[in-house]
Motif scaffolding. Structure first.
Motif, PDB file in Angstrom:
ATOM      1  N   GLN A  98     -11.524   9.468   1.285  1.00 49.18           N
ATOM      2  CA  GLN A  98     -10.222   9.564   1.935  1.00 49.18           C
ATOM      3  C   GLN A  98      -9.738   8.198   2.416  1.00 49.18           C
ATOM      4  OE1 GLN A  98     -10.499  12.672   4.907  1.00 49.18           O
ATOM      5  NE2 GLN A  98     -10.830  14.276   3.383  1.00 49.18           N
ATOM      6  N   ILE A  99     -10.653   7.349   2.841  1.00 50.34           N
ATOM      7  CA  ILE A  99     -10.272   5.989   3.230  1.00 50.34           C
ATOM      8  C   ILE A  99      -9.734   5.233   2.023  1.00 50.34           C
ATOM      9  CG2 ILE A  99     -11.105   3.810   4.195  1.00 50.34           C
ATOM     10  CD1 ILE A  99     -13.334   5.433   5.566  1.00 50.34           C
ATOM     11  N   VAL A 100     -10.410   5.376   0.884  1.00 53.68           N
ATOM     12  CA  VAL A 100      -9.977   4.698  -0.338  1.00 53.68           C
ATOM     13  C   VAL A 100      -8.590   5.191  -0.742  1.00 53.68           C
ATOM     14  CG1 VAL A 100     -10.458   4.395  -2.794  1.00 53.68           C
ATOM     15  CG2 VAL A 100     -12.322   4.264  -1.120  1.00 53.68           C
ATOM     16  N   TRP A 101      -8.356   6.482  -0.676  1.00 57.33           N
ATOM     17  CA  TRP A 101      -7.020   7.017  -1.000  1.00 57.33           C
ATOM     18  C   TRP A 101      -5.956   6.427  -0.090  1.00 57.33           C
ATOM     19  CZ3 TRP A 101      -8.792  12.802  -1.450  1.00 57.33           C
ATOM     20  CH2 TRP A 101      -9.260  13.041  -2.736  1.00 57.33           C
ATOM     21  N   LEU A 102      -6.271   6.301   1.193  1.00 62.83           N
ATOM     22  CA  LEU A 102      -5.302   5.724   2.122  1.00 62.83           C
ATOM     23  C   LEU A 102      -4.994   4.276   1.739  1.00 62.83           C
ATOM     24  CD1 LEU A 102      -3.850   6.627   4.826  1.00 62.83           C
ATOM     25  CD2 LEU A 102      -5.520   5.177   5.975  1.00 62.83           C
ATOM     26  N   ARG A 103      -6.025   3.519   1.419  1.00 60.91           N
ATOM     27  CA  ARG A 103      -5.832   2.109   1.040  1.00 60.91           C
ATOM     28  C   ARG A 103      -4.990   1.985  -0.234  1.00 60.91           C
ATOM     29  NH1 ARG A 103     -10.954   0.340   1.370  1.00 60.91           N
ATOM     30  NH2 ARG A 103     -11.472   0.743  -0.791  1.00 60.91           N
ATOM     31  N   GLU A 104      -5.183   2.888  -1.172  1.00 62.31           N
ATOM     32  CA  GLU A 104      -4.475   2.822  -2.450  1.00 62.31           C
ATOM     33  C   GLU A 104      -3.033   3.298  -2.352  1.00 62.31           C
ATOM     34  OE1 GLU A 104      -8.358   3.624  -5.359  1.00 62.31           O
ATOM     35  OE2 GLU A 104      -6.964   5.245  -4.886  1.00 62.31           O
ATOM     36  N   ASN A 105      -2.783   4.299  -1.517  1.00 61.76           N
ATOM     37  CA  ASN A 105      -1.468   4.941  -1.502  1.00 61.76           C
ATOM     38  C   ASN A 105      -0.609   4.589  -0.288  1.00 61.76           C
ATOM     39  OD1 ASN A 105      -1.625   7.006  -3.878  1.00 61.76           O
ATOM     40  ND2 ASN A 105      -3.563   7.271  -2.794  1.00 61.76           N
ATOM     41  N   TYR A 106      -1.242   4.190   0.816  1.00 57.17           N
ATOM     42  CA  TYR A 106      -0.514   3.873   2.048  1.00 57.17           C
ATOM     43  C   TYR A 106      -1.089   2.595   2.655  1.00 57.17           C
ATOM     44  CZ  TYR A 106       0.808   8.792   1.495  1.00 57.17           C
ATOM     45  OH  TYR A 106       1.272   9.996   0.988  1.00 57.17           O
ATOM     46  N   PRO A 107      -0.916   1.460   1.992  1.00 52.91           N
ATOM     47  CA  PRO A 107      -1.579   0.228   2.444  1.00 52.91           C
ATOM     48  C   PRO A 107      -1.188  -0.215   3.851  1.00 52.91           C
ATOM     49  CG  PRO A 107       0.051  -0.220   0.726  1.00 52.91           C
ATOM     50  CD  PRO A 107      -0.131   1.259   0.762  1.00 52.91           C
ATOM     51  N   GLN A 108       0.078  -0.006   4.257  1.00 51.33           N
ATOM     52  CA  GLN A 108       0.475  -0.413   5.601  1.00 51.33           C
ATOM     53  C   GLN A 108      -0.214   0.447   6.661  1.00 51.33           C
ATOM     54  OE1 GLN A 108       4.809  -0.171   5.186  1.00 51.33           O
ATOM     55  NE2 GLN A 108       4.909  -2.416   5.143  1.00 51.33           N
ATOM     56  N   LEU A 109      -0.294   1.739   6.392  1.00 50.58           N
ATOM     57  CA  LEU A 109      -0.994   2.634   7.311  1.00 50.58           C
ATOM     58  C   LEU A 109      -2.486   2.292   7.359  1.00 50.58           C
ATOM     59  CD1 LEU A 109      -0.885   5.096   9.163  1.00 50.58           C
ATOM     60  CD2 LEU A 109      -1.108   6.557   7.144  1.00 50.58           C
ATOM     61  N   TYR A 110      -3.044   1.958   6.213  1.00 46.23           N
ATOM     62  CA  TYR A 110      -4.448   1.552   6.155  1.00 46.23           C
ATOM     63  C   TYR A 110      -4.708   0.337   7.044  1.00 46.23           C
ATOM     64  CZ  TYR A 110      -8.736  -0.468   4.208  1.00 46.23           C
ATOM     65  OH  TYR A 110      -9.983  -1.031   4.056  1.00 46.23           O
ATOM     66  N   GLU A 111      -3.822  -0.637   7.018  1.00 41.92           N
ATOM     67  CA  GLU A 111      -4.003  -1.835   7.841  1.00 41.92           C
ATOM     68  C   GLU A 111      -3.966  -1.497   9.324  1.00 41.92           C
ATOM     69  OE1 GLU A 111      -4.904  -4.795   6.933  1.00 41.92           O
ATOM     70  OE2 GLU A 111      -4.986  -4.120   4.839  1.00 41.92           O
ATOM     71  N   ARG A 112      -3.130  -0.534   9.708  1.00 45.49           N
ATOM     72  CA  ARG A 112      -3.089  -0.127  11.116  1.00 45.49           C
ATOM     73  C   ARG A 112      -4.394   0.564  11.526  1.00 45.49           C
ATOM     74  NH1 ARG A 112       1.854   3.552  11.932  1.00 45.49           N
ATOM     75  NH2 ARG A 112       1.105   3.494  14.095  1.00 45.49           N
ATOM     76  N   VAL A 113      -4.962   1.362  10.613  1.00 45.43           N
ATOM     77  CA  VAL A 113      -6.257   1.983  10.890  1.00 45.43           C
ATOM     78  C   VAL A 113      -7.328   0.912  11.072  1.00 45.43           C
ATOM     79  CG1 VAL A 113      -8.087   3.410   9.898  1.00 45.43           C
ATOM     80  CG2 VAL A 113      -5.709   4.174   9.758  1.00 45.43           C
ATOM     81  N   ILE A 114      -7.282  -0.110  10.225  1.00 45.20           N
ATOM     82  CA  ILE A 114      -8.256  -1.201  10.327  1.00 45.20           C
ATOM     83  C   ILE A 114      -8.150  -1.888  11.687  1.00 45.20           C
ATOM     84  CG2 ILE A 114      -8.881  -3.474   9.428  1.00 45.20           C
ATOM     85  CD1 ILE A 114      -9.852  -1.214   7.706  1.00 45.20           C
ATOM     86  N   GLU A 115      -6.929  -2.097  12.166  1.00 43.09           N
ATOM     87  CA  GLU A 115      -6.734  -2.729  13.474  1.00 43.09           C
ATOM     88  C   GLU A 115      -7.406  -1.917  14.581  1.00 43.09           C
ATOM     89  OE1 GLU A 115      -2.579  -3.213  14.059  1.00 43.09           O
ATOM     90  OE2 GLU A 115      -2.314  -4.633  12.398  1.00 43.09           O
ATOM     91  N   LYS A 116      -7.204  -0.602  14.551  1.00 42.89           N
ATOM     92  CA  LYS A 116      -7.825   0.248  15.570  1.00 42.89           C
ATOM     93  C   LYS A 116      -9.338   0.334  15.375  1.00 42.89           C
ATOM     94  CE  LYS A 116      -4.092   1.313  17.811  1.00 42.89           C
ATOM     95  NZ  LYS A 116      -3.880   0.785  19.186  1.00 42.89           N
ATOM     96  N   ALA A 117      -9.785   0.245  14.132  1.00 46.55           N
ATOM     97  CA  ALA A 117     -11.229   0.254  13.884  1.00 46.55           C
ATOM     98  C   ALA A 117     -11.891  -0.962  14.519  1.00 46.55           C
ATOM     99  CB  ALA A 117     -11.497   0.289  12.380  1.00 46.55           C
ATOM    100  N   LYS A 118     -11.213  -2.105  14.484  1.00 43.94           N
ATOM    101  CA  LYS A 118     -11.752  -3.315  15.100  1.00 43.94           C
ATOM    102  C   LYS A 118     -11.858  -3.163  16.612  1.00 43.94           C
ATOM    103  CE  LYS A 118     -10.119  -6.456  11.481  1.00 43.94           C
ATOM    104  NZ  LYS A 118      -9.156  -7.542  11.124  1.00 43.94           N
ATOM    105  N   GLU A 119     -11.004  -2.304  17.193  1.00 47.32           N
ATOM    106  CA  GLU A 119     -11.071  -2.016  18.626  1.00 47.32           C
ATOM    107  C   GLU A 119     -12.123  -0.960  18.946  1.00 47.32           C
ATOM    108  OE1 GLU A 119      -7.183  -0.855  19.886  1.00 47.32           O
ATOM    109  OE2 GLU A 119      -6.199  -2.657  19.092  1.00 47.32           O
ATOM    110  N   GLY A 120     -12.727  -0.374  17.925  1.00 45.51           N
ATOM    111  CA  GLY A 120     -13.729   0.660  18.119  1.00 45.51           C
ATOM    112  C   GLY A 120     -13.163   2.045  18.329  1.00 45.51           C
ATOM    113  N   ARG A 121     -11.884   2.244  18.046  1.00 47.97           N
ATOM    114  CA  ARG A 121     -11.255   3.537  18.313  1.00 47.97           C
ATOM    115  C   ARG A 121     -11.219   4.435  17.090  1.00 47.97           C
ATOM    116  NH1 ARG A 121      -6.025   2.878  21.895  1.00 47.97           N
ATOM    117  NH2 ARG A 121      -6.585   5.051  22.304  1.00 47.97           N
ATOM    118  N   PHE A 122     -11.154   3.871  15.902  1.00 50.88           N
ATOM    119  CA  PHE A 122     -11.459   4.588  14.672  1.00 50.88           C
ATOM    120  C   PHE A 122     -12.887   4.213  14.291  1.00 50.88           C
ATOM    121  CE2 PHE A 122      -6.930   5.263  14.072  1.00 50.88           C
ATOM    122  CZ  PHE A 122      -6.876   6.441  13.325  1.00 50.88           C
TER     123      PHE A 122
END
Length: 358
Positions: free
Chosen positions: A66-90
């Motif tokens: 599902q992460i790969v699908w997000l990166r392939e189909n919704y790259p801007q949303l994927y980058e926002r998830v990555i930002e929150k992942a760096k904060e430890g929230r995702f």
């Protein structure tokens, strides 16, 4: 009056609920793979918006595909998830490519699920998962603890065993021993994996908790699931108001790692379960969609033989063709509502086309 009521605190002996946001999205079930891609985008974008208003909200993602699908189909949303992942929230849990069936895939398929899943989690979240997460699979092979440990996971979460029809599983927290003697620390949240943090759910969590006296903590996985959705503002408001309310278990926001770190402190008090975790429900899934089960096994054999040939080729010529892309297609179809045969007809149209490609 309401403020006075909610300000009445619990005693120290009260059960503690470790709450964590999730959004169990079946990779296919009553919808196809293509619809799941949209479900992930809708659910995770909603969660991202809520994180701006609710700093306690953290969120588990449990399937690498599902992460790969997000990166392939919704790259801007994927980058926002990555930002929150760096904060430890995702954070990533489960370590698997999809939440696969726990009995029908081969041992090699189990290994590949965790090999490719953990690689993706390492890339996205900066660390592999230490917790194997299969809340909705229809039983669990006794070989899984050994494979989990080899993949770097020594903790296990599911909720499905509570669905057994006759013999209710006797523990909420325990040591699970595999066929080779490997032990992993297991926990079964006493409530459903789509909790809404209601008073009734909190009380039922305490009532259904089966290891009173051995341990005093239980998980609660909150957020609308199966078809996606995740946490809502109402759920998060209740999470805040009920955090330490007299007569209701105490609630703290936590990650699976934080929960298991606490549980390990009582490890010597926990019981041991050896062998298979057999679910007394959904047994007809071993015979439904037999052609899909046959094609799965044919592809498993084919990929094993092809990799053997490629290994010989590499030894002779130094050239090698990876089977990773083909393996990931087979792993996708091992999702716990696809391979067992519990999805709609359109899903099997897609699944058979995938097998033909392989």
């Amino acid at each position: 009056m309401a403020t006075s009521f909610f300000n009445e605190k619990n005693g120290d002996s009260q059960l503690t609920i470790y709450a964590m946001g999730n959004c169990h999205i079946d990779t296919a079930w009553l919808w196809t793979y293509d619809e799941t891609k949209r479900k992930c985008a809708r659910s995770w974008s909603s969660t991202l918006r809520l994180m701006d208003s609710y700093p306690k909200l953290n969120f588990a993602i449990s399937q690498a595909q599902q992460i790969v699908w997000l990166r392939e189909n919704y790259p801007q949303l994927y980058e926002r998830v990555i930002e929150k992942a760096k904060e430890g929230r995702f954070f990533g849990v489960g370590g698997s490519w999809v939440e696969m069936d726990g009995n029908l895939p081969s041992g090699e398929s189990f290994v590949r699920q965790l090999l490719y899943g953990q690689r993706e989690f390492q890339q996205v979240f900066g660390r592999a998962s230490d917790t194997f997460w299969l809340p909705d699979t229809f039983g669990y092979s006794a070989q899984l603890p050994q494979i989990m440990e080899a993949a770097g996971m020594t903790r296990f979460v599911t909720q499905k065993m509570s669905w057994s029809l006759i013999n209710k599983f006797p523990h909420s927290s325990f040591w699970w021993e595999g066929i080779d003697g490997t032990k992993v620390l297991a926990h079964f949240p006493p409530h459903h994996y789509c909790a809404e943090v209601t008073v009734q759910e909190c009380l039922e969590t305490a009532e259904n908790f089966r290891d009173k006296g051995r341990n005093n903590g239980a998980m609660m996985l909150y957020g609308h699931g199966d078809g996606g959705g995740g946490p809502t503002a109402d759920i998060l408001e209740r999470l805040d108001r009920l955090a330490n309310c007299d007569g209701i278990p105490k609630i703290v926001t936590a990650t699976p790692t934080q929960f298991f770190d606490q549980l390990e402190k009582d490890g010597d008090s926990l019981c041991l379960w050896s062998g298979e975790l057999f679910l007394e429900l959904h047994n007809a899934t071993y015979t439904t969609q037999a052609d899909v089960k046959k094609m799965n096994r044919m592809c498993e054999f084919l990929l094993r033989e092809q990799e053997f040939v490629q290994a010989i080729r590499f030894a002779q010529t130094g050239e090698f063709r990876s089977m990773e892309a083909e393996w990931k297609l087979v792993l996708l179809n091992q999702f716990h509502d696809v391979l067992p045969g519990t999805s709609i007809a359109d899903v099997y149209f897609d699944a058979k086309n995938i097998y033909r490609r392989v």
